[in-house]
Design a protein around this motif. Structure first.
Motif, PDB file in Angstrom:
ATOM      1  N   VAL A   1      34.900  54.985  16.294  1.00 24.23           N
ATOM      2  CA  VAL A   1      35.812  54.183  15.453  1.00 24.23           C
ATOM      3  C   VAL A   1      35.142  52.825  15.206  1.00 24.23           C
ATOM      4  O   VAL A   1      34.140  52.509  15.827  1.00 24.23           O
ATOM      5  N   ASP A   2      35.731  52.012  14.318  1.00 24.09           N
ATOM      6  CA  ASP A   2      35.175  50.676  14.091  1.00 24.09           C
ATOM      7  C   ASP A   2      35.542  49.777  15.265  1.00 24.09           C
ATOM      8  O   ASP A   2      36.607  49.948  15.875  1.00 24.09           O
ATOM      9  N   GLY A   3      34.705  48.798  15.557  1.00 26.00           N
ATOM     10  CA  GLY A   3      35.040  47.902  16.655  1.00 26.00           C
ATOM     11  C   GLY A   3      34.108  46.730  16.797  1.00 26.00           C
ATOM     12  O   GLY A   3      33.225  46.504  15.955  1.00 26.00           O
ATOM     13  N   ILE A   4      34.318  45.968  17.893  1.00 26.72           N
ATOM     14  CA  ILE A   4      33.493  44.799  18.181  1.00 26.72           C
ATOM     15  C   ILE A   4      32.885  44.980  19.567  1.00 26.72           C
ATOM     16  O   ILE A   4      33.587  45.293  20.527  1.00 26.72           O
ATOM     17  N   VAL A   5      31.576  44.784  19.672  1.00 21.52           N
ATOM     18  CA  VAL A   5      30.866  45.039  20.924  1.00 21.52           C
ATOM     19  C   VAL A   5      31.324  44.057  22.007  1.00 21.52           C
ATOM     20  O   VAL A   5      31.444  42.855  21.770  1.00 21.52           O
ATOM     21  N   THR A   6      31.623  44.586  23.205  1.00 17.53           N
ATOM     22  CA  THR A   6      32.044  43.736  24.309  1.00 17.53           C
ATOM     23  C   THR A   6      30.979  43.678  25.397  1.00 17.53           C
ATOM     24  O   THR A   6      30.977  42.774  26.221  1.00 17.53           O
ATOM     25  N   LYS A   7      30.092  44.651  25.430  1.00 20.31           N
ATOM     26  CA  LYS A   7      29.112  44.695  26.499  1.00 20.31           C
ATOM     27  C   LYS A   7      27.893  45.480  26.043  1.00 20.31           C
ATOM     28  O   LYS A   7      28.025  46.508  25.393  1.00 20.31           O
ATOM     29  N   GLY A   8      26.718  44.958  26.388  1.00 22.23           N
ATOM     30  CA  GLY A   8      25.502  45.687  26.084  1.00 22.23           C
ATOM     31  C   GLY A   8      24.819  45.217  24.815  1.00 22.23           C
ATOM     32  O   GLY A   8      25.425  44.554  23.971  1.00 22.23           O
ATOM     33  N   VAL A   9      23.549  45.564  24.723  1.00 23.59           N
ATOM     34  CA  VAL A   9      22.762  45.241  23.542  1.00 23.59           C
ATOM     35  C   VAL A   9      22.038  46.513  23.141  1.00 23.59           C
ATOM     36  O   VAL A   9      21.451  47.186  23.986  1.00 23.59           O
ATOM     37  N   SER A  10      22.099  46.852  21.854  1.00 24.31           N
ATOM     38  CA  SER A  10      21.436  48.071  21.408  1.00 24.31           C
ATOM     39  C   SER A  10      21.202  47.987  19.909  1.00 24.31           C
ATOM     40  O   SER A  10      21.901  47.248  19.215  1.00 24.31           O
ATOM     41  N   SER A  11      20.218  48.703  19.412  1.00 20.35           N
ATOM     42  CA  SER A  11      20.119  48.752  17.950  1.00 20.35           C
ATOM     43  C   SER A  11      20.822  50.003  17.470  1.00 20.35           C
ATOM     44  O   SER A  11      20.750  51.052  18.098  1.00 20.35           O
TER      45      SER A  11
END
Lengths: 71, 726
Positions: free
Chosen positions: B252-262
């Protein structure tokens, strides 16, 4: 020549992941140790039997990503 | 404002859908009325709550039905073929009794009754909707090809039945003692054959639309009380925390809360280079996570997600799209009133001025006119050409989703290209390396290739390919680390390499200076903290592109390039290919707006794209073409799919459709000419001079000749592409 390589494996979150990785590497190396907390896989291998690239490919093939590697 | 979306059954042509549209529009309170013939969907908007039931009544009154959308659609298509076979078998039997070996056996009267019994189910059951079309015509004055077929077959059948069962009365009236049962049978059989071909072509269009809805992820891993639970994506709530593993789809659509990734967003943006996501970055449904696990909070679920909105946009655009009126119906709309006028005039002329029995000759000749004017080959004219043409195209790697697509191809005067993956290969390639320090190039390439070899990133692959092409072999780096979204750090042969974007090098206190006149993606390389080289990567233009653009210009088709990429890169591609106009930084819906603006200026626009970001524009375009290598959503939105993403096939398709339309126009002429030529004879024009009356067999002959001419003519399409190439 005996070599040791360690991989930082992303996506390795549980014990079943660990056994999958150990399993897939067992053809290339007799000595695999895994630290689940640090997501670190350390492999000792003979350079005549395997290459770092082969080991990396084996781990990636079953769906994990490698973000860091130290030979 | 209330909305009503329904599935409408019983539409056999584009003029059916436009007559529903027009009549519903007249209902008070209705603001928008749009019916799509191909998808069989109606979309209505109204501000009066009573209008809904009035709309439904109106659709019913016009002779169509509102279907439960969950019903299987396949029934009708298989049904058509069965009906054709049954009608054909019965017609052949009638023929055997009428003109074949059993002619006039056992006696004329019994023979005619047998013919009647065989023709009755064909006319009444199989040809039922042609009768309906006549009733609609009588009630509302609306006519199409079915009206003409219904009129001819009903007149022939009723007349013949009357002759068969009331020989006494009919002779007294002076009606000519002849029957047209076999004509009834063959006309209906041929029309069904045509409809079967057409449905076959239409079927694919509908199937592919369903694919649209299957794009997103099915399950999501939600973190609840510290535990990870896998639930169906429909059950995800706003503000749930969701974990996505490397390589997993964002559900689903969302906003990242944790982690870094491409994250690979190529399905939305069309750009092949992954985008870095860290805390508070937005992520979108259906995009694919890269190298590490991330967690994010759901901000949009269900039909609010970006992907769902694109799908909704596409569906709406498709149901609002004006259907192309079919030639056969256009011709019928003139032909029907003319034939009726001639039939009526024939009746009057014979009644007032004719020799012989007044009622008998006037009715017999009027019927003969209606029967001969009923052109069975008219229904074959378009479908046979379309079937041959789509078959020919498929062999050439061009997949066409429906028959009307070919009509669209003929009218195109503007073509819009997407950039990445359409005009260009779709992945970056090393264009050049600017060396900023003296280095041994061979050693440098060997080392950088060996490092990049360990990464799966598209940029890394491009660098590896570049080095490999120089026949340089690789060695193993001592350490290697991926810095998400930025680049790589590695130790090799006792040197430390930092390879990546400006930000990565600056973080490591390396000053990045150098000319930026080159257009493209820049990768900087430092060795032992010293800036050494700048690598320029570009998505290269496909080999066939220049030739295709030049040929389109020769055909007087205006070319546009609309891309989501930046202005510098877009302009470079447009200039290299001398494309007439270009637009950069376009969002998916912007692309669709440009298409609509051009359409408002009266242009017929073709859109050529490969990704989800092109789907809205593909949906509104007059003709949409998708690259066979692109995403499913682009392919299923498109009228035409070009296998292997070969854009020279776009040109071939346009030339093929021009040729096919020419053949279709000839077919329409051929399908009518024999009938038209026979009309004076049927009207009894020659009787006063020669004593000739219309023999029923002539109707069958005209039918046979026109059908054979049409089919033979359609087969000529097979040679079209070869000719257009030379």
């Amino acid at each position: 020549m005996n070599k040791t390589i360690s991989f930082q494996v992303e996506g390795m979150n549980c014990n079943s992941c660990v056994s999958k990785i150990e399993n897939v590497l067992s053809n290339l190396s007799k000595d695999v140790s895994v630290n689940l907390e640090e997501k670190k896989v350390t492999v000792s291998f003979l350079s005549e039997e395997a290459t770092p690239m082969q080991l990396k490919k084996q781990i990636e093939q079953i769906g994990f990503k490698i973000s860091k590697m130290t030979l | 404002m209330n909305k009503l979306d329904v599935k409408i059954g019983g539409m056999h042509c584009a003029s059916c859908s436009s007559s529903i549209e027009n009549d519903v529009k007249k209902i008070p309170g209705v603001k928008i009325s749009s019916v799509n013939y191909a998808t069989e969907k109606g979309h209505f908007e109204f501000d009066d709550s009573q209008a809904e039931s009035l709309i439904k009544e109106k659709i019913d009154e016009l002779g169509y039905e509102i279907l439960d959308s969950s019903k299987e659609e396949t029934e009708e298509k298989n049904g058509n073929f069965q009906k054709f076979i049954i009608a054909l078998v019965l017609s052949v039997l009638i023929f055997i009794f009428a003109m074949g070996p059993l002619k006039n056996l056992p006696s004329t009267k019994i023979n005619w009754i047998i013919q009647f019994a065989l023709a009755l189910p064909v006319w009444l059951i199989i040809g039922n909707h042609f009768i309906k079309a006549v009733l609609v015509f009588l009630r509302s004055g609306k006519s199409n090809m079915n009206t003409l077929i219904g009129l001819g077959t009903s007149a022939a059948f009723l007349y013949s039945s009357f002759i068969t069962f009331f020989p006494g009365t009919s002779s007294e009236l002076g009606l000519l003692q002849k029957v047209y049962f076999e004509a009834v049978g063959f006309i209906i059989s041929f029309v069904y054959l045509g409809q079967y071909f057409e449905n076959k072509a239409k079927k694919k269009a509908r199937e592919s639309l369903n694919l649209l809805l299957q794009k997103g992820a099915k399950k999501a891993s939600v973190i609840k009380d510290g535990e990870e639970v896998e639930i169906p994506v429909e059950e995800v709530h706003l503000r749930d925390i969701i974990r996505v593993r490397p390589g997993g789809k964002i559900p689903v659509d969302g906003i990242v809360t944790k982690g870094v990734s491409s994250v690979d967003e190529s399905m939305i943006s069309g750009e092949s280079i992954p985008v870095l996501k860290k805390e508070s970055s937005e992520v979108f449904t259906g995009t694919i996570n890269g190298e590490s696990t991330i967690e994010f909070m759901a901000t949009k679920v269900g039909s609010d997600t970006f992907l769902s909105q694109i799908i909704q946009y596409v569906e709406k655009a498709q149901s609002l799209k004006p259907p192309i009126q079919r030639y056969a119906d256009k011709i019928s709309s003139y032909f029907v009133p003319i034939v009726i006028a001639i039939a009526f005039f024939t009746f009057l002329a014979w009644y007032f001025f004719g020799e012989g029995p007044k009622w008998g000759f006037s009715i017999s000749n009027m019927i003969a006119v209606l029967v001969i004017a009923c052109p069975c080959a008219l229904g074959l004219a378009t479908p046979t050409a379309v079937v041959v043409s789509t078959g020919r195209a498929a062999m050439k790697g061009i997949l066409i989703s429906g028959g009307d697509v070919i009509e669209k191809g003929d009218k195109i005067d503007t073509i819009i290209f997407d950039k990445t993956g359409t005009l260009t290969v779709g992945r970056p390639q090393v264009e050049k390396i600017n060396y900023l320090k003296e280095v041994d190039k061979n050693i440098f390439l060997k080392e950088i290739g060996s490092i990049e070899h360990y990464s799966e990133h598209p940029i890394s692959k491009a660098i590896v390919d570049y080095v490999r092409n120089k026949s340089i072999s690789f060695i193993d780096p001592d350490t290697f680390e991926i810095i998400s979204g930025k680049g790589l750090v590695a130790q090799i042969s006792g040197k430390e390499y930092i390879v990546g974007n400006k930000a990565l090098l600056e973080e490591n206190n390396i000053k990045v200076t150098g000319k930026s006149t080159d257009i493209g993606t820049e990768v900087w390389v430092s060795i032992n903290k010293e800036l050494v080289a700048q690598i320029i990567l570009n998505d290269s233009i496909k080999d066939q592109a220049p030739e295709v653009i030049a040929a389109l210009k020769k055909e007087n088709i205006e070319t546009w390039l609309i891309s989501g990429d930046n202005k510098k890169v877009t302009e470079k591609v447009a200039k290299t290919l001398s494309i007439d106009h270009f637009v950069a930084n376009a969002l998916p819906t912007d692309k669709a707006k440009y298409v609509e603006d051009l359409q408002k200026k009266g242009r017929k626009v073709a859109m050529l794209g490969d990704g989800i970001n092109d789907a809205p524009a593909l949906a509104v375009a007059d003709l949409s073409m998708a690259m066979g290598t692109g995403t499913d959503i682009a392919i299923s939105t498109a009228d035409v799919t070009l296998i292997n993403g070969d854009i020279s096939k776009a040109l071939e398709f346009i030339l093929l459709s021009e040729g096919t339309m020419k053949i279709i126009r000839q077919n329409l002429f051929l399908s009518l000419i024999y009938n038209v030529l026979c009309i004076p004879l049927a009207a009894g024009l020659f009787y006063p001079f020669t004593g000739w009356m219309f023999p029923p067999a002539l109707a069958s002959l005209a039918m046979g000749l026109s059908s054979i001419s049409v089919v033979t003519n359609s087969l000529r399409i097979r040679n079209l592409i070869e000719v257009s190439r030379s």
